[in-house]
Write a protein that holds these residues in place. Structure first.
Motif, PDB file in Angstrom:
ATOM      1  N   UNK A  90       9.810   0.107  -1.331  1.00  0.00           N
ATOM      2  CA  UNK A  90       9.623   0.960  -0.149  1.00  0.00           C
ATOM      3  C   UNK A  90       9.914   2.396  -0.548  1.00  0.00           C
ATOM      4  N   UNK A  91       9.016   3.301  -0.153  1.00  0.00           N
ATOM      5  CA  UNK A  91       9.167   4.710  -0.456  1.00  0.00           C
ATOM      6  C   UNK A  91       8.890   5.533   0.779  1.00  0.00           C
ATOM      7  N   UNK A  92       9.634   6.611   0.915  1.00  0.00           N
ATOM      8  CA  UNK A  92       9.401   7.572   1.998  1.00  0.00           C
ATOM      9  C   UNK A  92       8.812   8.839   1.399  1.00  0.00           C
ATOM     10  N   UNK A  93       7.933   9.489   2.171  1.00  0.00           N
ATOM     11  CA  UNK A  93       7.332  10.717   1.671  1.00  0.00           C
ATOM     12  C   UNK A  93       7.137  11.689   2.811  1.00  0.00           C
ATOM     13  N   UNK A  94       7.233  12.952   2.501  1.00  0.00           N
ATOM     14  CA  UNK A  94       7.011  14.028   3.478  1.00  0.00           C
ATOM     15  C   UNK A  94       6.523  15.243   2.716  1.00  0.00           C
ATOM     16  N   UNK A  95       5.450  15.871   3.233  1.00  0.00           N
ATOM     17  CA  UNK A  95       4.919  17.029   2.524  1.00  0.00           C
ATOM     18  C   UNK A  95       4.027  17.858   3.423  1.00  0.00           C
ATOM     19  N   UNK A  96       4.217  19.176   3.420  1.00  0.00           N
ATOM     20  CA  UNK A  96       3.208  20.079   4.004  1.00  0.00           C
ATOM     21  C   UNK A  96       2.232  20.473   2.899  1.00  0.00           C
ATOM     22  N   UNK A 111      -6.010  25.854   6.531  1.00  0.00           N
ATOM     23  CA  UNK A 111      -5.143  25.198   7.510  1.00  0.00           C
ATOM     24  C   UNK A 111      -4.021  24.495   6.760  1.00  0.00           C
ATOM     25  N   UNK A 112      -2.980  24.135   7.476  1.00  0.00           N
ATOM     26  CA  UNK A 112      -1.816  23.429   6.910  1.00  0.00           C
ATOM     27  C   UNK A 112      -1.718  22.052   7.535  1.00  0.00           C
ATOM     28  N   UNK A 113      -1.594  21.032   6.688  1.00  0.00           N
ATOM     29  CA  UNK A 113      -1.450  19.657   7.160  1.00  0.00           C
ATOM     30  C   UNK A 113      -0.018  19.201   6.886  1.00  0.00           C
ATOM     31  N   UNK A 114       0.610  18.609   7.921  1.00  0.00           N
ATOM     32  CA  UNK A 114       1.981  18.100   7.797  1.00  0.00           C
ATOM     33  C   UNK A 114       1.929  16.574   7.810  1.00  0.00           C
ATOM     34  N   UNK A 115       2.528  15.989   6.757  1.00  0.00           N
ATOM     35  CA  UNK A 115       2.478  14.522   6.625  1.00  0.00           C
ATOM     36  C   UNK A 115       3.876  13.988   6.342  1.00  0.00           C
ATOM     37  N   UNK A 116       4.254  12.912   7.037  1.00  0.00           N
ATOM     38  CA  UNK A 116       5.475  12.192   6.768  1.00  0.00           C
ATOM     39  C   UNK A 116       5.206  10.716   6.999  1.00  0.00           C
ATOM     40  N   UNK A 117       5.760   9.880   6.152  1.00  0.00           N
ATOM     41  CA  UNK A 117       5.479   8.456   6.317  1.00  0.00           C
ATOM     42  C   UNK A 117       6.295   7.589   5.384  1.00  0.00           C
ATOM     43  N   UNK A 118       6.075   6.298   5.488  1.00  0.00           N
ATOM     44  CA  UNK A 118       6.737   5.294   4.659  1.00  0.00           C
ATOM     45  C   UNK A 118       5.662   4.377   4.100  1.00  0.00           C
ATOM     46  N   UNK A 119       5.779   4.065   2.819  1.00  0.00           N
ATOM     47  CA  UNK A 119       4.843   3.143   2.184  1.00  0.00           C
ATOM     48  C   UNK A 119       5.626   2.012   1.539  1.00  0.00           C
ATOM     49  N   UNK A 120       5.032   0.849   1.517  1.00  0.00           N
ATOM     50  CA  UNK A 120       5.677  -0.319   0.948  1.00  0.00           C
ATOM     51  C   UNK A 120       4.644  -1.155   0.206  1.00  0.00           C
ATOM     52  N   UNK A 153      -2.753 -15.965 -14.468  1.00  0.00           N
ATOM     53  CA  UNK A 153      -3.236 -16.247 -13.125  1.00  0.00           C
ATOM     54  C   UNK A 153      -3.296 -14.981 -12.286  1.00  0.00           C
ATOM     55  N   UNK A 154      -4.017 -15.024 -11.163  1.00  0.00           N
ATOM     56  CA  UNK A 154      -4.172 -13.818 -10.345  1.00  0.00           C
ATOM     57  C   UNK A 154      -2.834 -13.347  -9.785  1.00  0.00           C
ATOM     58  N   UNK A 155      -2.743 -12.043  -9.586  1.00  0.00           N
ATOM     59  CA  UNK A 155      -1.592 -11.453  -8.915  1.00  0.00           C
ATOM     60  C   UNK A 155      -2.051 -10.916  -7.564  1.00  0.00           C
ATOM     61  N   UNK A 156      -1.248 -11.166  -6.544  1.00  0.00           N
ATOM     62  CA  UNK A 156      -1.571 -10.756  -5.178  1.00  0.00           C
ATOM     63  C   UNK A 156      -0.544  -9.725  -4.747  1.00  0.00           C
ATOM     64  N   UNK A 157      -1.020  -8.557  -4.354  1.00  0.00           N
ATOM     65  CA  UNK A 157      -0.127  -7.472  -3.956  1.00  0.00           C
ATOM     66  C   UNK A 157      -0.483  -7.019  -2.550  1.00  0.00           C
ATOM     67  N   UNK A 158       0.501  -6.913  -1.689  1.00  0.00           N
ATOM     68  CA  UNK A 158       0.339  -6.396  -0.337  1.00  0.00           C
ATOM     69  C   UNK A 158       0.881  -4.978  -0.296  1.00  0.00           C
ATOM     70  N   UNK A 159       0.127  -4.090   0.317  1.00  0.00           N
ATOM     71  CA  UNK A 159       0.584  -2.711   0.467  1.00  0.00           C
ATOM     72  C   UNK A 159       0.400  -2.290   1.912  1.00  0.00           C
ATOM     73  N   UNK A 160       1.283  -1.448   2.372  1.00  0.00           N
ATOM     74  CA  UNK A 160       1.204  -0.927   3.733  1.00  0.00           C
ATOM     75  C   UNK A 160       1.848   0.441   3.754  1.00  0.00           C
ATOM     76  N   UNK A 161       1.298   1.302   4.573  1.00  0.00           N
ATOM     77  CA  UNK A 161       1.879   2.631   4.740  1.00  0.00           C
ATOM     78  C   UNK A 161       1.663   3.077   6.170  1.00  0.00           C
ATOM     79  N   UNK A 162       2.554   3.894   6.672  1.00  0.00           N
ATOM     80  CA  UNK A 162       2.440   4.402   8.032  1.00  0.00           C
ATOM     81  C   UNK A 162       3.214   5.682   8.184  1.00  0.00           C
ATOM     82  N   UNK A 163       2.817   6.485   9.154  1.00  0.00           N
ATOM     83  CA  UNK A 163       3.502   7.753   9.386  1.00  0.00           C
ATOM     84  C   UNK A 163       2.728   8.619  10.346  1.00  0.00           C
TER      85      UNK A 163
END
Length: 491
Positions: free
Chosen positions: A104-110, A126-135, A310-320
């Protein structure tokens, strides 16, 4: 809403696909190799069976040796390095175990950006403001990550056994070197006594030469004996100095500060050692337990190598949240999210995966042979040490008789030579026999005490595995390791 449904369906498909493929057993599960155990000791005629105490060296009745043992357990550099290796192995275990948990990682950046519209001349900044968490999380269908953790866990256990092997080696080395140093002092005293006796005979011979009752040849012969005995002292002094230096290394002291309070090996008592049952030896030898722990780790690494096919299965999710203005940054309209599932199957690796699997199998076979050798060596060490203690005891008893006989012959020869009833050659022969017998007795005493130390070492030095089941299953490292406070000192 439809986008969420599509993402959920994709994840479900990935789960179902991996589960359908997951019925394969990637073994083999570890099983302790069969080893032959003798029913009894060949050299042991005592029916009692016992194991040494953890502080076995106290049986020699030397307060100075006890103090040295305490110092070595707290200050020896090799033992300190072994404890550091335990810390490294524990850290590797934490690293390997992290793969079984989500990342799990948190990120924030203008960010300053520009956009170009066909109907507008020039780019619009323009300026974009982003903050979120990804896992992200790799589903361990094939047990690859779990096997890697088990391998690291067994390596952590092995490092603790290695620490105990080093600790036993250190205390055995201190005892062996201490007895050698005391024995060398005995040999020095014997050499000096022999020299004094030879000088007394030389004085007598010279007095007889002054009155004409002996020849210059007799005087020269005795002078040769005296010179030879004097030349024998420096090599023993050198060996004694080297023994002190070796003790200094074991105790982590400066060689210049190394001194011995005791002056002789003779007053020390000889403890009686009754070896335990052969069937219990392998559980009391840290080197054998270390060899098995390494074997457990190698077995787990084979599972890791097989799972890589054998195959590897990875789940990813992010939100913010992402917005062009801070005023509406946390509004529902600024919320963003992504959910994804990925399945990766190795197709062509240029032989890397097969090579890794072959390497893991070869490593297991190597460690299997090492384990079998460790088992045989453990039984052989005990038999050798039992034979050495018994034979050196018999040799010392016989040599003490030989010294007494040689002393009596020498005294008689001196008396007879003083009254002129025997020649100097007889005195020289009895003299050489006595001097050699005394020195050999001193050497036998050293050998006997060192043989006892070897027996204590071969029997495991009183060590007991507090978590023997943990090695066979690679579930947990030993929970109790005695290092006389050394662990806390190094933190």
């Amino acid at each position: 809403m439809s986008r969420r449904i599509c993402h959920a369906a994709g994840i479900a498909v990935a789960f179902i696909t991996a589960a359908a493929l997951g019925g394969c057993d990637l073994g083999p599960d570890y099983k302790r190799p069969d080893t032959a155990t003798p029913g009894g000791w060949r050299e042991d005629r005592d029916e009692s069976a016992a194991w040494p105490a953890a502080d076995w060296w106290r049986g020699f009745g030397s307060a100075e040796l006890n103090e040295m043992m305490t110092t070595a357990q707290q200050a020896n550099a090799d033992l300190g390095a072994a404890i550091a290796r335990v810390k490294q192995a524990d850290a590797q275990l934490r690293i390997a175990g992290a793969a079984l948990l989500p990342s799990v990682q948190a990120n924030a950046s203008p960010s300053n950006q520009r956009i170009v519209f066909p109907t507008v001349s020039g780019p619009i900044p323009y300026t974009a403001y982003t903050v979120g968490i990804s896992a992200s999380y790799e589903i361990d269908f094939w047990g690859k990550n779990a096997a890697a953790r088990d391998a690291a866990k067994a390596a952590s256990v092995a490092s603790r056994y290695d620490q105990q092997v080093v600790a036993l080696t250190v205390v055995s080395g201190v005892a062996t070197t201490y007895f050698q140093a005391l024995g060398l002092q005995d040999r020095l005293q014997v050499a000096r006594d022999n020299l004094a006796n030879a000088e007394s005979v030389l004085k007598l011979v010279r007095e007889q030469g002054q009155v004409g009752t002996t020849t210059d040849l007799n005087i020269a012969q005795q002078e040769t004996v005296v010179a030879g005995l004097r030349a024998a002292i420096p090599p023993i002094q050198q060996q004694f100095s080297q023994a002190l230096d070796a003790l200094a290394i074991l105790l982590n002291r400066s060689p210049n500060d190394m001194r011995l309070a005791a002056q002789s090996l003779v007053p020390l008592p000889v403890p009686v050692v009754a070896p335990g049952l052969p069937s219990e030896l392998l559980e009391r030898r840290p080197d054998v337990r270390e060899a098995e722990a390494q074997l457990v780790a190698a077995n787990a690494n084979i599972k890791v190598a097989r799972a890589a096919f054998f195959p590897s299965v990875t789940l990813t999710a992010s939100g913010g949240f992402e917005s062009f203005a801070l005023s509406n940054f946390l509004s529902p309209a600024s919320a963003i999210y992504t959910v994804a599932a990925a399945l990766a199957q190795p197709i062509f690796e240029g032989g890397r995966l097969h090579g890794q699997l072959d390497y893991s199998k070869g490593r297991y076979e190597e460690l299997l042979q090492n384990y079998r050798k460790a088992v045989i060596s453990a039984f052989s060490n005990v038999e050798d040490a039992l034979a050495a203690t018994r034979r050196t005891a018999e040799q010392q008893e016989s040599q003490q008789v030989a010294v007494a006989k040689a002393r009596r012959a020498y005294d008689i020869a001196q008396l007879q030579y003083g009254v002129g009833s025997t020649d100097l050659l007889t005195v020289l022969n009895t003299e050489n026999a006595l001097f050699s017998a005394n020195d050999l007795l001193a050497q036998i005493r050293i050998a006997r005490m060192q043989a006892l130390v070897s027996l204590f070492n071969a029997l495991g030095g009183g060590w007991q595995d507090s978590a023997s089941q943990g090695v066979a299953t690679a579930t947990s490292p030993p929970s109790s390791i005695e290092t006389s406070g050394r662990q806390n000192q190094l933190r």
